[in-house]
Motif scaffolding. Sequence first.
Motif, PDB file in Angstrom:
ATOM      1  N   ALA A   1       0.849  -1.202   0.000  1.00  0.00           N
ATOM      2  CA  ALA A   1       0.000   0.000   0.000  1.00  0.00           C
ATOM      3  C   ALA A   1       0.881   1.248   0.000  1.00  0.00           C
ATOM      4  N   THR A   2       0.477   2.233  -0.800  1.00  0.00           N
ATOM      5  CA  THR A   2       1.241   3.477  -0.909  1.00  0.00           C
ATOM      6  C   THR A   2       0.304   4.671  -0.812  1.00  0.00           C
ATOM      7  N   TRP A   3       0.702   5.655  -0.034  1.00  0.00           N
ATOM      8  CA  TRP A   3      -0.017   6.935   0.052  1.00  0.00           C
ATOM      9  C   TRP A   3       0.942   8.055  -0.323  1.00  0.00           C
ATOM     10  N   ARG A   4       0.483   8.965  -1.169  1.00  0.00           N
ATOM     11  CA  ARG A   4       1.274  10.143  -1.524  1.00  0.00           C
ATOM     12  C   ARG A   4       0.441  11.388  -1.273  1.00  0.00           C
ATOM     13  N   GLY A   5       1.081  12.422  -0.756  1.00  0.00           N
ATOM     14  CA  GLY A   5       0.349  13.650  -0.493  1.00  0.00           C
ATOM     15  C   GLY A   5       1.252  14.858  -0.577  1.00  0.00           C
TER      16      GLY A   5
ATOM     17  N   PRO B   1       6.032  25.060  15.899  1.00  0.00           N
ATOM     18  CA  PRO B   1       4.922  24.289  15.335  1.00  0.00           C
ATOM     19  C   PRO B   1       5.287  23.521  14.070  1.00  0.00           C
ATOM     20  N   ILE B   2       6.263  23.996  13.300  1.00  0.00           N
ATOM     21  CA  ILE B   2       6.649  23.268  12.084  1.00  0.00           C
ATOM     22  C   ILE B   2       7.278  21.925  12.458  1.00  0.00           C
ATOM     23  N   SER B   3       8.212  21.946  13.390  1.00  0.00           N
ATOM     24  CA  SER B   3       8.829  20.690  13.825  1.00  0.00           C
ATOM     25  C   SER B   3       7.797  19.757  14.446  1.00  0.00           C
ATOM     26  N   GLU B   4       6.913  20.314  15.264  1.00  0.00           N
ATOM     27  CA  GLU B   4       5.893  19.486  15.896  1.00  0.00           C
ATOM     28  C   GLU B   4       5.007  18.814  14.860  1.00  0.00           C
ATOM     29  N   ALA B   5       4.605  19.572  13.831  1.00  0.00           N
ATOM     30  CA  ALA B   5       3.748  18.995  12.790  1.00  0.00           C
ATOM     31  C   ALA B   5       4.482  17.890  12.032  1.00  0.00           C
ATOM     32  N   LEU B   6       5.755  18.134  11.725  1.00  0.00           N
ATOM     33  CA  LEU B   6       6.533  17.138  10.997  1.00  0.00           C
ATOM     34  C   LEU B   6       6.704  15.872  11.830  1.00  0.00           C
ATOM     35  N   PHE B   7       7.046  16.029  13.098  1.00  0.00           N
ATOM     36  CA  PHE B   7       7.227  14.868  13.958  1.00  0.00           C
ATOM     37  C   PHE B   7       5.935  14.077  14.109  1.00  0.00           C
ATOM     38  N   ARG B   8       4.824  14.776  14.266  1.00  0.00           N
ATOM     39  CA  ARG B   8       3.539  14.086  14.397  1.00  0.00           C
ATOM     40  C   ARG B   8       3.193  13.325  13.110  1.00  0.00           C
ATOM     41  N   PHE B   9       3.509  13.906  11.981  1.00  0.00           N
ATOM     42  CA  PHE B   9       3.275  13.215  10.711  1.00  0.00           C
ATOM     43  C   PHE B   9       4.087  11.926  10.641  1.00  0.00           C
ATOM     44  N   ILE B  10       5.361  11.999  11.021  1.00  0.00           N
ATOM     45  CA  ILE B  10       6.215  10.812  10.972  1.00  0.00           C
ATOM     46  C   ILE B  10       5.718   9.742  11.935  1.00  0.00           C
ATOM     47  N   LEU B  11       5.361  10.144  13.136  1.00  0.00           N
ATOM     48  CA  LEU B  11       4.837   9.179  14.102  1.00  0.00           C
ATOM     49  C   LEU B  11       3.559   8.529  13.593  1.00  0.00           C
ATOM     50  N   THR B  12       2.680   9.325  12.993  1.00  0.00           N
ATOM     51  CA  THR B  12       1.439   8.783  12.430  1.00  0.00           C
ATOM     52  C   THR B  12       1.733   7.783  11.322  1.00  0.00           C
ATOM     53  N   ALA B  13       2.723   8.110  10.476  1.00  0.00           N
ATOM     54  CA  ALA B  13       3.073   7.207   9.371  1.00  0.00           C
ATOM     55  C   ALA B  13       3.544   5.846   9.879  1.00  0.00           C
TER      56      ALA B  13
ATOM     57  N   ARG C   1       9.543  -2.448   5.165  1.00  0.00           N
ATOM     58  CA  ARG C   1       8.170  -2.543   4.666  1.00  0.00           C
ATOM     59  C   ARG C   1       7.338  -1.311   5.018  1.00  0.00           C
ATOM     60  N   ARG C   2       7.557  -0.726   6.184  1.00  0.00           N
ATOM     61  CA  ARG C   2       6.849   0.491   6.570  1.00  0.00           C
ATOM     62  C   ARG C   2       7.805   1.656   6.374  1.00  0.00           C
ATOM     63  N   GLN C   3       7.422   2.645   5.552  1.00  0.00           N
ATOM     64  CA  GLN C   3       8.354   3.679   5.134  1.00  0.00           C
ATOM     65  C   GLN C   3       7.679   5.044   5.094  1.00  0.00           C
ATOM     66  N   VAL C   4       8.458   6.081   5.387  1.00  0.00           N
ATOM     67  CA  VAL C   4       7.994   7.449   5.175  1.00  0.00           C
ATOM     68  C   VAL C   4       9.159   8.294   4.686  1.00  0.00           C
ATOM     69  N   THR C   5       8.954   8.987   3.595  1.00  0.00           N
ATOM     70  CA  THR C   5       9.905   9.982   3.101  1.00  0.00           C
ATOM     71  C   THR C   5       9.147  11.278   2.906  1.00  0.00           C
ATOM     72  N   VAL C   6       9.640  12.337   3.526  1.00  0.00           N
ATOM     73  CA  VAL C   6       8.954  13.627   3.508  1.00  0.00           C
ATOM     74  C   VAL C   6       9.955  14.715   3.142  1.00  0.00           C
ATOM     75  N   ALA C   7       9.517  15.656   2.297  1.00  0.00           N
ATOM     76  CA  ALA C   7      10.395  16.715   1.803  1.00  0.00           C
ATOM     77  C   ALA C   7       9.758  18.076   2.031  1.00  0.00           C
ATOM     78  N   LEU C   8      10.582  19.040   2.413  1.00  0.00           N
ATOM     79  CA  LEU C   8      10.130  20.415   2.659  1.00  0.00           C
ATOM     80  C   LEU C   8      10.951  21.358   1.786  1.00  0.00           C
ATOM     81  N   ASN C   9      10.320  22.453   1.348  1.00  0.00           N
ATOM     82  CA  ASN C   9      11.014  23.319   0.397  1.00  0.00           C
ATOM     83  C   ASN C   9      11.480  24.638   1.002  1.00  0.00           C
ATOM     84  N   ALA C  10      11.853  24.626   2.272  1.00  0.00           N
ATOM     85  CA  ALA C  10      12.472  25.794   2.895  1.00  0.00           C
ATOM     86  C   ALA C  10      13.325  25.353   4.061  1.00  0.00           C
TER      87      ALA C  10
END
Length: 364
Positions: free
Chosen positions: A13-17, A313-325, A293-302
Motif C-alpha cells: 500500500a502506498t499513500w502520496r500527499g 509548530p513546524i517541527s511538531e507537525a513534521l514529527f507528528r506526521f512521521i509518528l502517524t506514518a 516494509r513500513r516507510q515514510v519519506t517527507v520533503a520540505l522546500n524551505a
Amino acid sequence: MPGVFAEVRDGRATWRGASGVADVTTGRPMRPDLLHRVGSITKTFVATALLQLVAERRLVLDAPLRRYLPRLAPDGVTVRMLLDHTSGINDYDHVIFGTVESIEKYQHTTIRPRELVEIGLGQEPTNPPGARHSYSNTNYILAGLLLERITGRPATVEVRRRVLRPLGLWRSYFPGTDPTIDGPHSAGYVPWVGGTLQDFSVYNMSWAWTAGALVSTTTDLNRFFRALLGGRLLRPAELAQMRRTVPADPSVPEGTGYGLGLLSLPLPGGLVWGHDGVVLGHHTMSLHSPDGRRQVTVALNATHYWVPGQPDPISEALFRFILTAFGEPTAGRRTLTGRAGHGLLTPAPGTAALAAPLPVLSRR
C-alpha cells in the motif's frame, strides 16, 4: 513552511500527499512527485557502494585510510571512521559558507573535492580518531575519493552503476556542476537577510558532491531503502556492519545512533532506520522499519529555523506526521528522541552566516 510532500508505504500500500506551494510567487501548488535535493541522504548511497567493495574484498573497513589515500588521510583514521563520522576530521562547510556573501558566491562557483578535503583537514580535529561521533561532510568527500581510487571510475558514476541503475531509480541523479534541477521541482527557500525568502533551488552543488549532492524523489528514496534494508544491495554481513551504530550524541546513548551512512532512531514501537538531508532550501527525511516494509519519506522546500525555548509548530507537525506514518501515538509527544548529525531538524549547512538574524527570520 511554503510546501511539503511525502510518500508513505506499508507493504504494497502506498499513500502520496502534498500541501502548500512549490513557488510562493506564482502560487504553483506542491506535488508529491517532484524532484528534490536530498542532501546528506546521499551518504547512504555512497556507503552502500563502498560496502559492496568490502564484500568484493577490495576494501577493508578497519584498515588505515592511508592504505588507500596516502596523501590525504590523517594518522589513525580508518575507513570505518569516515563512514560513521568518528574520524575527528573537521567539517568544511562552515568555513566555505562563513558569510552571507560566500553563500551567494558559491551559488555559481565550482569547488573541487580535494579543495574541500584540504579545508576540512586544515582545521583542528574535533576529537581523536575513533573517540566519538562528530558529523562532518569532509568524511564523505574522502569517501568519494576512496571510491574513485579503488574502482578507477568517477564516484558518482560508480554509485549510479552499483545502486541507481540496478534498482531502476531513473529519476535520481548527481547534477555535477549544473546548478539547475533537471525536471519538475519546487523552489528551495532560505529565510534571508531583511526578512525575505530567497530561492536557492538553482545552485552549483559541487560543494556537496558525495556528501550531499544527489537529486531524487520520495518514491526513489523509498525504493532504495526498501531494497537496502531488505538485503537486495548488501550481503547480511555488510548490512550488519552498516547497522553497527555509535551514539550521535554521547550524552544521550539511548537516542539516535549512527552507523555506516545509516542512522537509527528510537520510537516507542522500536527502531527505525534511514537518514535525513538538509541543503540550502531543501530538507528531506527518509525513515523506515527494520525490514523496509513500513516507510515514510517527507520533503520540505524551505530551510527551517527556530529559536530555542520558543514554540516550534513546524517541527511538531513534521514529527507528528512521521509518528502517524509509523502508526505511533502522537499525544503528548512534541519531538522525536535523539538528533543526528545536523539533527533531524536543524539549519542547513551553509546557513551559519545567517545566525544573527534568526530571531527575525524564524517568525516568518
